[in-house]
Scaffold this active site. Sequence first.
Site, PDB file in Angstrom:
ATOM      1  N   HIS A   1      32.295  35.610  34.658  1.00 19.15           N
ATOM      2  CA  HIS A   1      33.086  35.854  35.868  1.00 19.15           C
ATOM      3  C   HIS A   1      32.314  35.414  37.111  1.00 19.15           C
ATOM      4  O   HIS A   1      31.542  36.168  37.686  1.00 19.15           O
ATOM      5  CB  HIS A   1      33.422  37.358  35.976  1.00 19.15           C
ATOM      6  CG  HIS A   1      34.486  37.655  36.984  1.00 19.15           C
ATOM      7  ND1 HIS A   1      35.435  38.625  36.803  1.00 19.15           N
ATOM      8  CD2 HIS A   1      34.749  37.117  38.207  1.00 19.15           C
ATOM      9  CE1 HIS A   1      36.242  38.677  37.862  1.00 19.15           C
ATOM     10  NE2 HIS A   1      35.832  37.761  38.722  1.00 19.15           N
TER      11      HIS A   1
ATOM     12  N   HIS B   1      42.675  41.177  36.749  1.00 15.84           N
ATOM     13  CA  HIS B   1      42.117  41.810  37.946  1.00 15.84           C
ATOM     14  C   HIS B   1      43.059  42.994  38.230  1.00 15.84           C
ATOM     15  O   HIS B   1      44.173  42.813  38.714  1.00 15.84           O
ATOM     16  CB  HIS B   1      42.118  40.783  39.072  1.00 15.84           C
ATOM     17  CG  HIS B   1      41.828  41.332  40.439  1.00 15.84           C
ATOM     18  ND1 HIS B   1      40.715  40.975  41.152  1.00 15.84           N
ATOM     19  CD2 HIS B   1      42.505  42.199  41.212  1.00 15.84           C
ATOM     20  CE1 HIS B   1      40.723  41.601  42.322  1.00 15.84           C
ATOM     21  NE2 HIS B   1      41.805  42.358  42.383  1.00 15.84           N
TER      22      HIS B   1
ATOM     23  N   ASP C   1      30.782  38.637  38.724  1.00 19.14           N
ATOM     24  CA  ASP C   1      31.758  38.460  39.810  1.00 19.14           C
ATOM     25  C   ASP C   1      31.059  37.841  41.038  1.00 19.14           C
ATOM     26  O   ASP C   1      31.332  38.210  42.186  1.00 19.14           O
ATOM     27  CB  ASP C   1      32.442  39.788  40.185  1.00 19.14           C
ATOM     28  CG  ASP C   1      33.694  39.575  41.044  1.00 19.14           C
ATOM     29  OD1 ASP C   1      34.095  38.408  41.247  1.00 19.14           O
ATOM     30  OD2 ASP C   1      34.263  40.579  41.512  1.00 19.14           O
TER      31      ASP C   1
HETATM   32 ZN   LIG Z   1      38.720  40.164  40.636  1.00 25.95          ZN
END
Ligand SMILES: [Zn+2]
Lengths: 429, 312
Positions: free
Chosen positions: A60, A179, A305
């Site tokens: 990610h 998400h 992320d």
């Molecule tokens: Zn996200």
Amino acid sequence: MKLLIKGGRVIDPANGIDGIRDVLIVDGLIVKVEENINEEADEQIEAEGKIVAPGFIDMHVHLREPGFEHKETIASGTRAAAAGGFTAVVCMPNTNPVADNKAVVSFIKQKAEQEGKVKVYPVGNVTKGAQGEELTEIGELKAAGVVALSDDGKPVHNGEIMRRALEYAQMFQLPIISHCEDLNLVASGYMHEGYISTVLGLRGIPAAAEEVMVARDIILAELTGSPVHIAHISTAGSVRLVREAKARGIKITAEATPHHFTLTDEAVIGYNTATKVNPPLRSSRHREAILEALADGTIEVIATDHAPHAREEKEVEYAYAPNGMVGLETAVPLMVTQLIHTGILDWSEAIAKLTINPAKILNLPLGTLSAGSPADVTIIDPEKEAVVDPARFQSMGKNTPFAGWELKGWPVYTIVNGRVVMADGKILE
Amino acid sequence: MWKRKDLLGLKELSADEINLILDTAVPMKDIIKREIKKVPTLRGRSMVTLFYEPSTRTRTSFEIAAKYLSADTSSLTVATSSVVKGETLIDTGKTIEVMGADVIVIRHEAAGAPHLLAQRIKSRVINAGDGMHEHPTQGLLDMFTIREKKGKLADLKIAILGDILHSRVARSNIWGLTKFGAKVRVVGPSTLLPKEVQRMGVEVFQSAEEALKDVDVINVLRVQRERQKKGLLPSLREYSNLYGLDRKRLALAKPDALVMHPGPMNRGVEIMPDVYDSLHSVVDEQVTNGVAVRMAILYLLMGGKNVNEVVN
Ligand SMILES: [Zn+2]
């Protein structure tokens, strides 16, 4: 071209290996992992006292190219990955234009081949324009090389569209990375809703905003039989839902970020915009639930992320700052310091979350040191101590709340297809 | 002695620091009562008000306070349009700083904006209200008013009534008053009570009747029409029925209870006209005291040492 890695503690969870071994690499492939390999090599790495693992995969990241090259490029983002010990990254499609079509996916792959330091696997959008209304041409995206689908940055709000996406993606063995966020419940909040948001006067985002979507996606995964991967899981309730769903045999997987397992909403005190992320940093109760779920395997992936932003974009009022922090260059030392040195995970469990587990979810031929596999290797010095200095990041993004933190356990070699791309923190050209 | 560069909130101030401000405001109030309301103390110093949110009241109060102390003042009202054009808060702050401002008074819709400014510039920064976070000068003037009328703060029962969630006034009041041992209660509809607010050291009520019982002070907050649109209130009419301060509710408080309001008021919504006009109301005094407290803060922030040099 022969590369021999000598005397390290080889940990390869995919093959159940944890012991002192040598690793022989020939022409970009793993040839063997054994005790005392005595062969002439072109290059030898002395790995005594180090951990030798399959190359780490970050499933990610946001590479920002095309469209936001002032934040990051495929070149700079993959250098950051190499510096951080990652041999492969999976990049989210919220670029500009978004990766909802073959052209953008092909562009990313081509750029990555020309300028990438590590392997890049693009994610394609679930819906056209990430608008949540119409499915993308998933068959064509698959042919162009996407490894998963996601509208990350946003939820697929419409339950019917999500259901159809799951059914359709099944034909192509593409998992959907969700998400999870109910935007009505977010109601323009800026941080976790709790005592700290009350004190700081920042509108809060309740944990429920994530949890109702996790619940919905579990129900849809059950309905469709298709796998759903929950991105950046952050609350105790989400964890509980995933744990229960797994126990019932539903195809649900989840990832947690280093910032969610390290920080709480108390980090927001002082309004440092580097702490503004989505989902927000939660209270300690939620953080503890994340740690527990990492330990018991409910969360099988650690992903960063990685979300770089330009300095001036973050140097604004908290409410106006974009969400996200960089993560590629701090993930491994945070994991070692926060999870391994504290005894929450052992090395093998931790490494699995960065190697074989993401590889399995995405059907990638990576994450193992099996003979014949691509020779992607990450070597960690578990005792190396260093202070996080964003000025030295390879990433163009310096937005990290960990500046000045002293961490113990840093990657020292990143090897991609048998080539050393990072040694002792330096990127090799 | 005052040691801080900025005044950003009451949470971080000690009781001693707050006392210093309140004590300094006493002689300042005397100046306001004089025929010639001007002392030369801050001559040659300059204050700039930087308002991203319109508030003529607060801005004027600061300007008058500065003028009574002979400081130069100018004001900058920033329309959201220039924010859209891309000039950042830091850019604007730096521009004002290089123009020579000693103090910048900032009002901003975003919580933490004054903190960002204070970190990046050398000029002193006074928070004149930041989002839902704090409004320290309002908190201080409320404390000054209560102390003046009641002679103390300790052990007083003080109810803050209304939209606690969105109120920076409530937060500054809570931090300031609890430091002096006042017993603070907050009361309002559950949709307008912030999460875990009891951890700030207050008692939480949903019933106005229960909360107002035997209190010494009622601080009534402004309620905004837009809360209805966001689903936080069914209607202002229902709000008024349940929480509007009328004679009957006022009678639950102590006979000499003070009624306060930070203004501007919605008469007939959160407060009934006859309550506002009653002897309990100290709303006008709050306005006067606001000038005195702001004079004290400007004086202390710009290096004032001995308050006698001002009054003599
Ligand atoms: Zn996200």
